[in-house]
Design a protein around this motif. Structure first.
Motif, PDB file in Angstrom:
ATOM      1  N   ILE A   1     -17.430   8.131  -1.807  1.00 58.55           N
ATOM      2  CA  ILE A   1     -17.155   8.044  -0.374  1.00 58.55           C
ATOM      3  C   ILE A   1     -16.742   6.605  -0.089  1.00 58.55           C
ATOM      4  N   GLN A   2     -15.544   6.425   0.461  1.00 54.97           N
ATOM      5  CA  GLN A   2     -14.960   5.089   0.585  1.00 54.97           C
ATOM      6  C   GLN A   2     -14.393   4.814   1.972  1.00 54.97           C
ATOM      7  N   PRO A   3     -15.108   4.105   2.834  1.00 53.37           N
ATOM      8  CA  PRO A   3     -14.496   3.580   4.058  1.00 53.37           C
ATOM      9  C   PRO A   3     -13.613   2.382   3.723  1.00 53.37           C
ATOM     10  N   THR A   4     -12.511   2.215   4.459  1.00 54.46           N
ATOM     11  CA  THR A   4     -11.488   1.232   4.086  1.00 54.46           C
ATOM     12  C   THR A   4     -10.919   0.544   5.333  1.00 54.46           C
ATOM     13  N   LEU A   5     -10.603  -0.741   5.189  1.00 59.36           N
ATOM     14  CA  LEU A   5      -9.876  -1.491   6.208  1.00 59.36           C
ATOM     15  C   LEU A   5      -8.630  -2.072   5.569  1.00 59.36           C
ATOM     16  N   SER A   6      -7.478  -1.878   6.216  1.00 61.78           N
ATOM     17  CA  SER A   6      -6.215  -2.391   5.706  1.00 61.78           C
ATOM     18  C   SER A   6      -5.519  -3.196   6.803  1.00 61.78           C
ATOM     19  N   ILE A   7      -4.974  -4.353   6.422  1.00 60.79           N
ATOM     20  CA  ILE A   7      -4.369  -5.269   7.392  1.00 60.79           C
ATOM     21  C   ILE A   7      -2.962  -5.634   6.952  1.00 60.79           C
ATOM     22  N   LYS A   8      -2.013  -5.509   7.886  1.00 60.06           N
ATOM     23  CA  LYS A   8      -0.623  -5.902   7.644  1.00 60.06           C
ATOM     24  C   LYS A   8      -0.458  -7.352   8.045  1.00 60.06           C
ATOM     25  N   LEU A   9      -0.256  -8.233   7.063  1.00 57.00           N
ATOM     26  CA  LEU A   9      -0.137  -9.664   7.318  1.00 57.00           C
ATOM     27  C   LEU A   9       1.280 -10.063   7.711  1.00 57.00           C
ATOM     28  N   ALA A  10       2.251  -9.305   7.239  1.00 57.58           N
ATOM     29  CA  ALA A  10       3.673  -9.538   7.559  1.00 57.58           C
ATOM     30  C   ALA A  10       4.425  -8.256   7.254  1.00 57.58           C
ATOM     31  N   ASP A  11       5.692  -8.217   7.615  1.00 59.11           N
ATOM     32  CA  ASP A  11       6.472  -7.006   7.356  1.00 59.11           C
ATOM     33  C   ASP A  11       6.562  -6.691   5.869  1.00 59.11           C
ATOM     34  N   PHE A  12       6.353  -7.698   5.034  1.00 59.49           N
ATOM     35  CA  PHE A  12       6.500  -7.510   3.590  1.00 59.49           C
ATOM     36  C   PHE A  12       5.173  -7.574   2.840  1.00 59.49           C
ATOM     37  N   LEU A  13       4.056  -7.700   3.549  1.00 59.41           N
ATOM     38  CA  LEU A  13       2.790  -7.938   2.860  1.00 59.41           C
ATOM     39  C   LEU A  13       1.622  -7.323   3.620  1.00 59.41           C
ATOM     40  N   SER A  14       0.780  -6.572   2.906  1.00 58.11           N
ATOM     41  CA  SER A  14      -0.454  -6.049   3.493  1.00 58.11           C
ATOM     42  C   SER A  14      -1.553  -6.045   2.436  1.00 58.11           C
ATOM     43  N   VAL A  15      -2.782  -6.104   2.897  1.00 63.65           N
ATOM     44  CA  VAL A  15      -3.943  -6.134   2.014  1.00 63.65           C
ATOM     45  C   VAL A  15      -4.981  -5.152   2.557  1.00 63.65           C
TER      46      VAL A  15
END
Length: 408
Positions: A143-157
């Motif tokens: 079971i995996q809760p996740t947060l994802s963030i777009k830092l720029a149009d070409f990069l996300s983590v």
């Protein structure tokens, strides 16, 4: 008698989560493309394949799927023409994903529930290796809760916390017969839990190639107070204390992946993934029993000394129109099990696989995806240095799959 009892219980394969039981069935689109997905943005399964890519999803997703798995293995005992076969039983790895964020936001939340490790094998009670294993059913549900963030149009983590709930149920014959000539039997049943994490980064290069890098951590799963049940001649029951429990610690390995996406035309998507699976954490198999018997059942520690393994995957998708997609792929994976340690709960060897799939979008919001995989585990002639089970294993795996995804 003491040596016999130690051999029987030291080699019970409750730890076989760590013997080639990495399921790799975490998304139907990705299965159809040869299990690629680290460097792609496709659907909610990015929660598993690359949490860094989740923020790049153009829509929100809720989806679920199942991939029934038929494992057919054959054993030819050394020096004979006999063939033993596993029963036709079907395991049911499943997935559920959700990804949500406000429209045009720089972040998304995700949730994944999936089965990255598991196995189902039934050799029956009348085969050459019955004193090593009769049947095994195990699952590891993450079971995996996740947060994802777009830092720029070409990069996300992105990254996520992992909670694992594992279960095991196995039976094994004991070489002690009653007055009717029937073998004794042992059954081990238990559940355990473990914790871990995963993280990923997703990059869109100036050339239009997409790149993903991910790491899924080791999840050390602990089984406490499992139940150990023994059926033995009454004259020997004192050497098999009952009721009894067992505990063990199971290292489910870390995986590091790099993946690439290529887009030569609007219709074509090509993908390549390389994975390194850290099986080298599995050095020993240890059992601690709640009640031991000095003349018989004792705590045990056995060497395993696994090695890291690698898989190489490639796949393609062709969109005939905006609604229909055709997928195909394949790959090759090396075994973690060194010579002398191959066993019937997962008769592991180097393997090759091919996959295919179709996807159709209804009314721009509902995806139906189907996939099929054929996997061939190479023939392997082995003598196990602990059980002395000697012969040739060969395995074929057949996996259809289906999923539905709603996106908005």
């Amino acid at each position: 008698m003491k040596k016999l009892l130690l051999l029987v219980f030291a080699l019970m394969p409750v730890i076989s989560f760590a013997q080639g039981f990495q399921v790799n069935l975490e998304g139907e689109k990705q299965i159809g493309m040869g299990h690629t997905g680290t460097g792609l943005v496709q659907d909610g399964a990015s929660v598993f394949f690359n949490p860094g890519a989740v923020a790049m999803l153009p829509q929100n997703y809720v989806q679920g799927g199942i991939s029934p798995l038929l494992f057919k293995s054959t054993f030819n005992p050394q020096g004979t023409n006999v063939e033993d076969h596993t029963a036709n039983k079907i395991a049911t790895p499943f997935t559920f994903y959700a990804a949500w964020g406000p429209k045009d936001s720089f972040w998304k939340l995700g949730l994944g529930v999936y089965t990255p490790f598991g196995g189902l094998a039934d050799w029956g009670d009348n085969w050459q290796g019955k004193y090593v294993l009769e049947s095994l059913n195990l699952k590891a549900i993450y079971i995996q809760p996740t947060l994802s963030i777009k830092l720029a149009d070409f990069l996300s983590v992105g990254g996520g916390f992992v909670y694992n709930r594992g279960s095991v149920d196995l039976t094994q014959a004991i070489p002690l017969t009653n007055s009717a000539g029937q073998d004794g039997q042992a059954e081990l049943k238990g559940t355990g839990k473990g914790y871990g994490w995963n993280a990923g980064i997703y990059i869109v290069t100036e050339a239009g190639i997409t790149v993903g890098i991910t790491h899924r951590s080791e999840v050390n799963t602990t089984i406490n107070n499992g139940t150990a049940l023994f059926t033995v001649p009454s004259s020997l029951s004192a050497q098999f204390p009952q009721p009894n429990t067992f505990s063990s610690s199971i290292p489910l390995p870390a995986t590091t992946s790099i993946g690439f996406g290529f887009y030569p035309t609007k219709q074509w998507t090509l993908a390549l993934d390389v994975n390194m699976i850290g099986w080298d954490v599995y050095k020993v198999l240890a059992f601690n029993y709640g009640t031991v018997e000095p003349a018989g059942l004792q705590n045990t520690v056995e060497q395993r000394d696994y090695q890291d393994a690698f898989s190489f995957r490639g796949g393609a998708q062709y969109k005939t129109n905006k609604n229909l997609a055709i997928r195909f792929g394949g790959g090759y994976a090396t075994t973690a099990v060194e010579d002398g340690f191959v066993s019937p709960e997962a008769p592991d060897a180097n393997r090759a696989f091919v996959t295919g799939g179709l996807g159709y979008t209804f009314a721009n919001h509902l995806d139906l995806d189907v996939s099929f995989e054929y996997e061939h585990v190479m023939s392997r002639d082995q003598t196990n240095i602990q059980t002395q089970l000697a012969g040739t294993f060969e395995t074929n795996v057949y996996i259809p799959g289906i999923s539905l995804a709603y996106h908005w």
